[in-house]
Write a protein that holds these residues in place. Structure first.
Motif, mmCIF file in Angstrom:
data_model
loop_
_atom_site.group_PDB
_atom_site.id
_atom_site.type_symbol
_atom_site.label_atom_id
_atom_site.label_comp_id
_atom_site.label_asym_id
_atom_site.label_seq_id
_atom_site.Cartn_x
_atom_site.Cartn_y
_atom_site.Cartn_z
ATOM 1 N N ARG A 1 -20.537 -16.837 -23.617
ATOM 2 C CA ARG A 1 -21.874 -16.345 -23.178
ATOM 3 C C ARG A 1 -21.991 -14.995 -23.178
ATOM 4 N N GLY B 1 -22.434 -13.459 -26.438
ATOM 5 C CA GLY B 1 -23.869 -13.591 -27.145
ATOM 6 C C GLY B 1 -24.554 -14.963 -27.043
ATOM 7 N N LEU B 2 -23.566 -16.198 -26.938
ATOM 8 C CA LEU B 2 -24.056 -17.466 -26.901
ATOM 9 C C LEU B 2 -25.262 -17.579 -25.986
ATOM 10 N N LEU B 3 -26.337 -18.044 -26.536
ATOM 11 C CA LEU B 3 -27.602 -18.427 -25.664
ATOM 12 C C LEU B 3 -27.165 -19.505 -24.781
#
Ligand SMILES: Nc1ncnc2c1ncn2[C@@H]1O[C@H](COP(=O)(O)OP(=O)(O)OP(=O)(O)O)[C@@H](O)[C@H]1O
Ligand SMILES: [Mg+2]
Lengths: 227, 844
Positions: free
Chosen positions: B749, B752-754
């Motif tokens: 996360r 930048g993992l949604l």
């Protein structure tokens, strides 16, 4: 590029509440390199977390590239982080289930970057670990992991780099290599960087040096620190 | 408390979800096993109590011929031979149409002879004298418990319409008996009447069913024995209830199979839970070891924890079992009433054995299953415990060995199972290594499936997809246990499902061949599968006379009590047309029918199995003319009775037995179109008040199938329960698995993992795990079904069933495991995608 206005952050544990950041202002222009000093526990990592949107302040505004990220949805905040920020964590935080190569590929995939293979190979030789591409992180030494973490933060070419003691776990020599790498990438490409460090060798990079004490920032003369 | 214990307790409290689910998993395992035990124990206890209540203090019983004992014989014993401690009894069932068809046992007794036998009359209401007066003077008077009277909305002086042997009668309430703790269960289902009224109500003119006797010494026994004519017998009082219990045993075997399967699933879950809770803490344990905690201390710590979890789970399990068993009891007692006898089971009884079994499962099994992981955890070198990939690669290294061990286990199980034996426990024992073997093969399957799916996932979902399939392999020490547990639970449902459906289609095939007439006639029976009521013989003549009737069959069923066993004898007047309804397992049909017509007998497959009979063996039966030997001419397939049946031609039956009347009649109609007409004609026959149940082939077939389905309802319920157990197990494993990855997911996360991508990733992973579990469950489930069909059922009942793999069940199983996995993944996935990355990162 980065602007914090009246930012406060405190943590409650049980019944006690302690403020880590108090009514905090900070403004960093594009291309500036800021070094952050401060005792352990003074809130340096907390500050970086807030800038990156991993953590949200109790009060205040955090503007990144013109957007107040505290007002954004979690999704949009994540997208800002994904595209604009490279984070070198204090404790490497490599993904144990991905190989070195895949760890590096991840930010590229997330940002839909092209030339992925090539960029991975380039950065791997830049950090001096081309032969470890297919190892899993926990097979690497602490310093090696840190170099991969630096590479991962830089690979997708973010505008802002946040580095939490990137040389803290490294020997002098390797530390210099990392600083050198950051110098090349950040300075020459005109990136913005906020780095937490105690290493005097790095001070030379800085445009400004701040110390964090009791929730407040004070600007310190570079030279006085180097002394 | 020392700080080690503190840390262990805090660990449990800090992971309330995992702690809670562990407790829940154990509780469910305990609950299923205990509730099945309670339900079957309570029903047989209720049954025994009601038998005891009827038997009273009698030590022996004199039983007579197939049509009972003439009351003149009783009187001569009492008056002429001076035998005092005897009492005549008539037993029958009555149903009250207007009260939801509640069924009561009608007990006809001689109140003057009663005192020494049954003393519940002492509690009749104050005007007792008046009550007895009415009982003797007013025909068809009964007394019943005050509670039943209230429930039926009756009061003394009322009369109530009932059905006895298919005829409507009115009973008159003479009074009631106050309940106390001693007689409550005895009176539960009882109407008591005078012997003369009972004879009239049941139309047993001058006959009684049996004579209760109290015998104090052997010489009394000798005297009575010397007075009995041929065909009469003096039997110990318990022997009637024993034979009844044998019937129940057969029913219980099915329940036992189910509860053992549940037990194995439960054990596996407990093992799963404990292994998980230890594995998760390898790093913590490694750290403890590196600061100087000994491996013994670590083991003890983990065992102490599992003791806490085990005790909590057991207590919760017993509490849940109380409620589940109440529900099971309703279903079970309905099945018993359908198939065997009338009993109402309301109380819940629990035996020390059930408690011990439940506690051993919940506490001791939990401790035992924690032993291996505890030993492993404490045995590792402190540094390598902290390196996760070392732990995982040590599993990978073990895979060849695990696979070989798995195969050996399966072979050992197979060898145990094919040992020819009637011992049912040996068969159950053989299931365990088979299941263990399959679980040991799981890692291999995971590797193979991962190899296949990794590129597919990567192609479809990019690196997110690849990570989700990869991490199954990378966390194989945990994932394989979760997958194996889910697979076992799903396999158990496939096994039971396939067994039931195979059995069902075998029974339907059999019904369709056997019921080869057009219209079937019987007296209304209170027990659906058995015709205890009898039609008188003139009815057949009237039916024969109907113009459209082409041909007919009839039969008379009698029960023979002999040597502590209860045999069911069917005397059939079969038309040649119906011969083809019999399929022989042994014996050439032509010879068999020829010998049958000459007076030899057929036995059904279960009967042959129970009594070790085959074509040519001799069977001695107690006839009304004394003991006679019969030769077995054929063994036929039959699924009507798990106790087995003996069939004899009616003409020869009449040579040895006096029983009158028919239990059932079936007719062939000349023209199919006339079936409805024939049915109507039969229904409108003048039968002298005898109610007839007239059913067409289709109706009888369907209602028989319905009874079959009702019998297996309990299997379905248990199947659902074990799916719930499995679901909780898989939920807790997946949850632990994902929560454990909190930090890893937090990093993703932070990079930048949604949240939505994370959600997808976690779900892709659990979906793949569900798929692996489903795929391994299919062969295992079918093997379990084969064991149930060819070994367990064969050994308990002697039934041959056609094995039938239903694609529907297989598809259902696959869907089930996918759905279970997906559902179990959604919460952790949701939770992880909502957690602030900063918190996830701080977590250790
Ligand atoms: N999630 C949290 N919950 C409670 N307290 C927290 C949390 N995050 C940070 N803190 C507290 O806030 C203070 C600042 O933490 P932070 O990690 O920012 O320090 P730091 O300056 O980075 O220290 P170091 O140099 O040791 O890395 C510490 O006292 C820490 O205990
Ligand atoms: Mg810090």
């Amino acid at each position: 590029m980065v602007e914090l206005k009246k930012v406060s952050r405190s943590f409650t544990e049980g019944n006690t509440k302690h403020a880590v950041l108090k009514n905090f202002d900070l403004k960093i222009e594009k291309g500036e390199i800021i070094i952050l000093l401060g005792k352990s526990g003074s809130g340096k990592s907390t500050l970086l977390n807030i800038i990156s949107g991993i953590d949200i302040p109790d009060e205040g505004e955090v503007t990144i590239a013109g957007k107040d990220i505290t007002k954004l949805s979690e999704k949009d905040r994540t997208l800002v982080r994904r595209n604009k920020i490279g984070f070198i964590f204090q404790f490497f935080n490599l993904i144990p289930t991905l190989t070195v190569r895949e760890n590096l590929q991840l930010p590229l995939e997330l940002t839909n970057s092209d030339n992925q293979e090539e960029r991975i190979n380039t950065i791997l030789s830049e950090v001096g670990l081309p032969e470890r591409a297919d190892s899993y992180p926990d097979k690497l030494s602490g310093g090696e992991q840190q170099r991969i973490a630096v590479a991962r933060a830089l690979i997708h070419n973010p505008d802002i780099i946040l580095a939490d003691e990137p040389t803290g776990n490294l020997d002098y020599e390797t530390g210099l290599q990392i600083v050198d790498l950051l110098d090349r990438v950040v300075k020459q490409k005109g990136k913005t960087m906020i780095m937490v460090t105690h290493s005097k060798d790095v001070m030379g990079l800085a445009d400004r040096v701040y110390s964090l004490r009791e929730g407040k920032l004070t600007e310190t003369k570079k030279d006085s620190v180097i002394e | 408390m020392n700080s080690l214990n503190k840390s262990s307790i805090r660990y449990l409290l800090k992971h309330p979800w995992q702690f809670g689910l562990s407790v829940l998993g154990i509780a469910m395992g305990v609950a299923i096993v205990v509730s099945i035990d309670i339900a079957s124990y309570s029903s047989s206890k209720a049954f025994n109590l009601s038998l005891d209540a009827v038997a009273g203090k009698a030590t022996h019983q004199i039983t007579g011929n197939s049509d009972g004992i003439p009351d003149s014989f009783y009187r001569s014993l009492r008056k002429d031979k001076g035998i005092r401690n005897i009492a005549p009894v008539i037993e029958s069932y009555v149903s009250i149409q207007d009260s939801g068809r509640r069924v009561f046992k009608l007990l006809g007794v001689d109140f003057f002879a009663e005192r020494p036998f049954r003393d519940y009359f002492s509690e009749t209401d104050s005007s007792a004298g008046d009550v007895f007066n009415k009982l003797f003077t007013k025909p068809n008077s009964i007394i019943l418990s005050g509670e039943n009277m209230k429930k039926l909305n009756l009061s003394p002086g009322d009369s109530v319409k009932v059905l006895i042997n298919g005829k409507e009668k009115y009973l008159y309430i003479a009074g009631f008996i106050k309940e106390n703790d001693n007689n409550r269960s005895a009176l539960e289902n009882l109407f008591i009447t005078d012997i003369a009224s009972a004879q009239e109500l049941t139309e047993k003119k001058n006959n009684i069913d049996y004579i209760d006797v109290i015998i104090n010494n052997e010489s009394e026994e000798k005297i009575i024995n010397s007075l009995l004519p041929d065909g009469f017998a003096l039997q110990k009082s318990g022997s009637r209830s024993q034979t009844a219990e044998q019937m129940l045993d057969a029913f219980n075997i099915n329940l036992t199979s189910l509860s053992l399967l549940a037990l194995i699933v439960g054990l596996f879950l407990i093992y799963n839970t404990m292994t998980f809770s230890v594995i998760q803490r390898r790093i913590l344990i490694g750290t403890l070891r590196s600061i100087g905690v000994t491996s013994g201390e670590i083991s003890r710590l983990i065992l102490k924890e599992s003791l806490i979890i085990g005790i909590a789970g057991t207590i919760a399990g017993f509490a849940a079992a109380y409620f589940i068993s109440k529900y099971l009891l309703i279903i079970i007692s309905r099945t018993i009433n359908d198939l065997y006898y009338v009993v109402s089971v309301r109380e819940i009884y629990i035996s020390p054995f059930i408690i011990i079994k439940g506690i051993s499962l919940g506490v001791i099994a939990t401790l035992l299953s924690a032993l291996k992981p505890a030993k492993e955890a404490s045995g590792v070198h402190p540094r390598s415990a902290m390196i996760r990939s070392e732990q995982e690669s040590s599993i990978i290294k073990k895979i060849p060995r695990m696979t070989i061990a798995g195969i050996l286990f399966i072979i050992a199980g197979a060898v145990t199972l094919i040992i020819p034996s009637k011992n049912i426990w040996l068969s159950y024992f053989g299931i365990l290594p088979v299941i263990t073997g399959f679980s040991l093969l799981t890692p291999l399957v995971i590797i193979i499936v991962e190899k296949i799916f990794s590129p597919v996932y990567k192609k479809l979902f990019g690196i997110t997809g690849k990570m989700s399939s990869r991490s199954i392999l990378q966390n194989i020490s945990r994932t394989y246990i979760a997958i194996a547990a889910l697979s076992l639970a799903v396999a158990a449902t496939v096994g039971v499902g396939t067994m039931v459906s195979s059995f069902r289609s075998t029974v339907i095939d059999w019904l369709e061949t056997r019921l080869n007439a057009d219209v079937f006639i019987s007296a209304p029976s209170l027990i659906s599968r058995r015709n205890d009521a009898v039609l008188n013989e003139e009815i057949l003549d009237k039916i024969k006379a109907i113009e459209e009737v082409k041909d007919y069959n009839f039969y008379r069923e009698v029960e023979i009590f002999q040597d502590g066993k209860r045999y069911h004898l069917l005397a059939s007047g079969l038309s040649k047309r119906s011969y083809k309804g019999f399929k022989f397992k042994e014996g050439n049909p032509e010879d068999a029918w020829k010998s049958f017509e000459e007076g030899e007998i057929f036995v059904s497959e279960p009967f042959a199995y129970r009594n070790d009979l085959s074509v040519g063996s001799k069977l001695v039966l107690k006839t009304d003319k004394g003991m006679r030997e019969f030769r077995v001419a054929g063994v036929y397939y039959d699924y009507a009775s798990d106790q087995g049946l003996i069939t004899i031609q009616y003409r020869h039956f009449k040579e040895y037995w006096n029983a009158k009347g028919y239990s059932g009649i079936s007719v062939f109609v000349k023209d199919d179109k006339a079936i409805g007409t024939v049915k109507d004609r039969i229904q409108s026959l003048d039968t002298g008040g005898q109610q007839l149940v007239v059913r067409t082939y289709k109706f009888l077939r369907d209602s028989s199938v319905e009874i079959f389905d009702r019998t297996f309802l309990v299997a379905n319920v248990l199947q659902i329960l074990s799916v719930i157990v499995a679901f909780i197990g898989i939920l807790s494993s997946l949850m632990s698995l994902q929560l454990e990855r909190k930090r890893e997911l937090g990093i993703l996360r932070a990079n930048g993992l949604l949240p939505s991508q994370l959600f997808l990733m976690v779900n892709l992973q659990t979906l793949l795990m569900g798929l692996i579990a489903g795929l391994t469950a299919l062969p295992l489930g079918n093997i379990l079904a084969a064991i149930l069909i060819y070994i367990i059922n064969k050994r308990s009942f002697g039934w041959t069933m056609q094995f039938e793999i239903l694609p529907g069940i297989l598809a259902e199983a696959l869907l089930l495991s996918l759905a279970a996995a997906l559902l179990a993944g959604i919460y952790p996935a949701y939770k992880m995608s909502k957690t602030s990355p900063a918190n996830a990162l701080r977590e250790e």
